[in-house]
Design a protein around this motif. Structure first.
Motif, PDB file in Angstrom:
ATOM      1  N   LYS A 111      72.322  91.147  49.495  1.00 61.25           N
ATOM      2  CA  LYS A 111      73.676  91.535  49.899  1.00 61.25           C
ATOM      3  C   LYS A 111      74.290  92.466  48.846  1.00 61.25           C
ATOM      4  O   LYS A 111      74.935  93.459  49.191  1.00 61.25           O
ATOM      5  N   ALA A 112      74.065  92.156  47.571  1.00 61.21           N
ATOM      6  CA  ALA A 112      74.610  93.008  46.504  1.00 61.21           C
ATOM      7  C   ALA A 112      73.966  94.397  46.562  1.00 61.21           C
ATOM      8  O   ALA A 112      74.635  95.415  46.371  1.00 61.21           O
ATOM      9  N   PHE A 113      72.665  94.433  46.865  1.00 60.47           N
ATOM     10  CA  PHE A 113      71.955  95.720  47.011  1.00 60.47           C
ATOM     11  C   PHE A 113      72.593  96.544  48.136  1.00 60.47           C
ATOM     12  O   PHE A 113      72.890  97.731  47.980  1.00 60.47           O
ATOM     13  N   MET A 114      72.844  95.880  49.266  1.00 61.36           N
ATOM     14  CA  MET A 114      73.439  96.604  50.407  1.00 61.36           C
ATOM     15  C   MET A 114      74.836  97.115  50.063  1.00 61.36           C
ATOM     16  O   MET A 114      75.220  98.215  50.438  1.00 61.36           O
ATOM     17  N   LYS A 115      75.579  96.296  49.352  1.00 60.53           N
ATOM     18  CA  LYS A 115      76.937  96.691  48.962  1.00 60.53           C
ATOM     19  C   LYS A 115      76.888  97.918  48.051  1.00 60.53           C
ATOM     20  O   LYS A 115      77.611  98.887  48.259  1.00 60.53           O
ATOM     21  N   THR A 121      76.439  95.921  56.810  1.00 63.20           N
ATOM     22  CA  THR A 121      76.020  94.517  56.922  1.00 63.20           C
ATOM     23  C   THR A 121      77.284  93.670  57.065  1.00 63.20           C
ATOM     24  O   THR A 121      78.398  94.184  56.927  1.00 63.20           O
ATOM     25  N   ALA A 122      77.122  92.381  57.310  1.00 57.64           N
ATOM     26  CA  ALA A 122      78.280  91.493  57.464  1.00 57.64           C
ATOM     27  C   ALA A 122      79.004  91.313  56.126  1.00 57.64           C
ATOM     28  O   ALA A 122      78.352  91.251  55.076  1.00 57.64           O
ATOM     29  N   GLY A 195      76.421  90.500  68.780  1.00 57.12           N
ATOM     30  CA  GLY A 195      75.591  91.585  69.301  1.00 57.12           C
ATOM     31  C   GLY A 195      74.231  91.077  69.685  1.00 57.12           C
ATOM     32  O   GLY A 195      74.031  89.875  69.873  1.00 57.12           O
ATOM     33  N   ILE A 196      73.287  91.995  69.795  1.00 52.36           N
ATOM     34  CA  ILE A 196      71.924  91.622  70.171  1.00 52.36           C
ATOM     35  C   ILE A 196      70.982  92.018  69.028  1.00 52.36           C
ATOM     36  O   ILE A 196      71.129  93.094  68.447  1.00 52.36           O
ATOM     37  N   GLU A 197      70.053  91.104  68.700  1.00 56.24           N
ATOM     38  CA  GLU A 197      69.208  91.311  67.515  1.00 56.24           C
ATOM     39  C   GLU A 197      67.932  92.060  67.830  1.00 56.24           C
ATOM     40  O   GLU A 197      67.397  91.942  68.929  1.00 56.24           O
ATOM     41  N   ILE A 287      71.037  92.225  59.132  1.00 49.52           N
ATOM     42  CA  ILE A 287      71.182  90.771  58.996  1.00 49.52           C
ATOM     43  C   ILE A 287      70.408  90.316  57.763  1.00 49.52           C
ATOM     44  O   ILE A 287      70.868  89.495  56.995  1.00 49.52           O
ATOM     45  N   GLU A 288      69.202  90.839  57.622  1.00 48.78           N
ATOM     46  CA  GLU A 288      68.402  90.463  56.450  1.00 48.78           C
ATOM     47  C   GLU A 288      67.275  91.459  56.255  1.00 48.78           C
ATOM     48  O   GLU A 288      66.888  92.172  57.175  1.00 48.78           O
TER      49      GLU A 288
END
Ligand code: AMP
Ligand code: GLY
Length: 429
Positions: A111-115, A121-122, A195-197, A287-288
């Protein structure tokens, strides 16, 4: 080349099948493998987590390339280990170093990487027992349902989706107090994405990359997506709503910044990145991340790739992926997992499997199977994946179903509705 595949599932049987079909492969070994991989090469009774034993096998069998299947050895640092041993560092290994595998090994890290790299992401907050009050406050700022994720690897069980705030607070406390052991000493609280995955797969050499065919997997045990979560009961590829416009968004807003982000952080990521996505009204959000291929997604995704797989994997390890043109079978592929009754809870093993020889116009990828005096016995919950390809998803599903019927073992169970939720999309295109 002599090649070693690590793992024992359906995914590894796909790797072994594709690798054994390449003229570039001299000898193939699978550690520990299953009854299916034994038809492609030599199984070695070694745990992929026993790095010393893997090293000895590499030396004994003059291995030139290692293809790790599942995340455990990658997160434990097998790539760093192989590359730091003078007697092994000439070996190509199709996987990321530990710093890259942590994208799967720690939800907080990913999550920190995405930020840091502005990857959609959520919204989230990472919490430990020290700041549990902040966690409660963050939960109150969100709308139901509430998503709680154990930071570390928890065998796919570390995500809870709670319907109300009281339950969410209670579960947060239990997780931090050790519900999933050390894995949940940090918990990531996330906004729920509607949504749809679907799953997007990338093969990278660290600089260039190929987006592989996308897939959708079916995680619940029951038809109509009901009941407990499993490792995956089936998958389809392609995914009809992942059209060019959507996949372009995925490429620009997620894949490019992921590859560039890894580079900017000096992580020499080689191998597969499996991105679990939510299609939120046409906007893809992560999501991941996983640091490997999915299972059963591999049984449709790599199944559709027509390239010489050894050439493809070698090019990724040698940073020559830009020179390769990916060739994909345009047909629809469907895979259906035959599982042992009781799975994903308790189930028995050791049932004799028969009828594989009657399968026609479909491919059998074995997972939880073992050889015993010439017989094939069940040896796990997910036993065999039957993959079929055809012009339409519906035809592929019928073929998979016909062949799934021919394979027999006590307490066999499988879902007959793989891909059926997507019918509306097939009909609209
Ligand atoms: P993960 O292990 O992070 O992939 O989570 C397991 C499953 O939980 C996913 O496949 C989703 O179905 C669901 N999930 C995880 N995170 C979210 C989220 N933020 N919003 C909605 N569903 C989620
Ligand atoms: N099928 C989901 C996974 O491999 O993680």
């Amino acid at each position: 080349m002599n090649i070693l595949v690590l793992g024992s599932g359906g995914r590894e049987h796909v790797f072994a099948t594709k690798i054994s079909q390449s003229p570039l492969c001299s000898q193939l070994f699978i550690a520990p493998g299953n009854a299916g991989t034994a038809n492609c090469g030599t199984n070695l009774a070694i745990s992929p987590l026993d790095f010393k034993a893997v090293a000895n096998a590499c030396i004994e069998h003059k291995i030139d390339m290692i293809v790790p299947g599942n995340e455990d050895p990658l997160v434990a640092g097998i790539v760093d280990f192989i590359q730091s041993e003078p007697s092994l560092k000439h070996i190509l290994i199709l996987g990321p170093p530990q710093a890259g595998a942590m994208l799967e090994g720690s939800k907080d890290y990913s999550k920190a990487f995405m930020k840091r790299h502005n990857i959609p992401t959520a919204a989230y907050l990472s919490v430990t027992l020290d700041n549990i009050q902040d966690g409660y406050q963050f939960l109150e700022s969100l709308e139901a349902p509430y998503v709680l994720k154990a930071d570390g690897l928890a065998a796919g069980k570390g995500v809870l989706i709670e319907p109300d705030i009281a339950q969410a607070k209670q579960s947060l406390k239990e997780m931090l107090e050790g519900k999933f052991g050390q894995a949940s000493s940090t918990v990531v609280i996330e906004e729920f994405l509607h949504g749809i995955e679907m799953s997007c797969f990338v093969l990278t050499d660290g600089v260039s990359y190929k987006i592989l065919p996308e897939a959708k997997d079916y995680k619940r045990i029951g038809e109509g997506d009901t009941g407990l979560n499993t490792g995956g009961m089936g998958a389809v590829s392609p995914v009809p709503f992942a059209d060019d416009a959507f996949m372009n968004l995925v490429k620009q807003s997620i894949v490019e910044p992921t590859i560039k982000g890894l580079q900017s952080e000096n992580i020499h990521y080689v191998g597969f990145i499996f991105i679990g996505l939510m299609n939120c009204n046409g906007v893809p959000k992560v999501i991941e991340y996983n640091c490997r291929m999915g299972d059963p997604e591999t049984e449709v995704v790599l199944h559709r790739i027509l390239n010489d797989h050894v050439e493809l994997y070698k090019a990724a390890c040698e940073k020559r992926l830009n020179l390769i043109e990916l060739k994909v079978n345009p047909q629809h592929a469907v895979t259906v997992f035959l599982v042992s009754g009781g799975y994903p809870e308790s189930f028995d093993k050791g049932f004799e499997i028969s009828g594989i020889e009657y399968v026609q116009s479909a491919t059998v990828y074995q997972a939880g199977t073992k050889l015993d005096n010439g017989k094939i016995l069940t040896n796990g919950g997910r036993v065999i994946a039957v993959t079929a390809s055809a012009t339409t998803m519906q035809q592929a599903l019928s073929l998979a179903m016909e062949n799934a019927e021919k394979i027999k073992f006590d307490k066999k169970y499988y879902r007959k509705d793989i891909g059926q939720d997507l019918k509306q999309y097939y009909e609209s295109i």
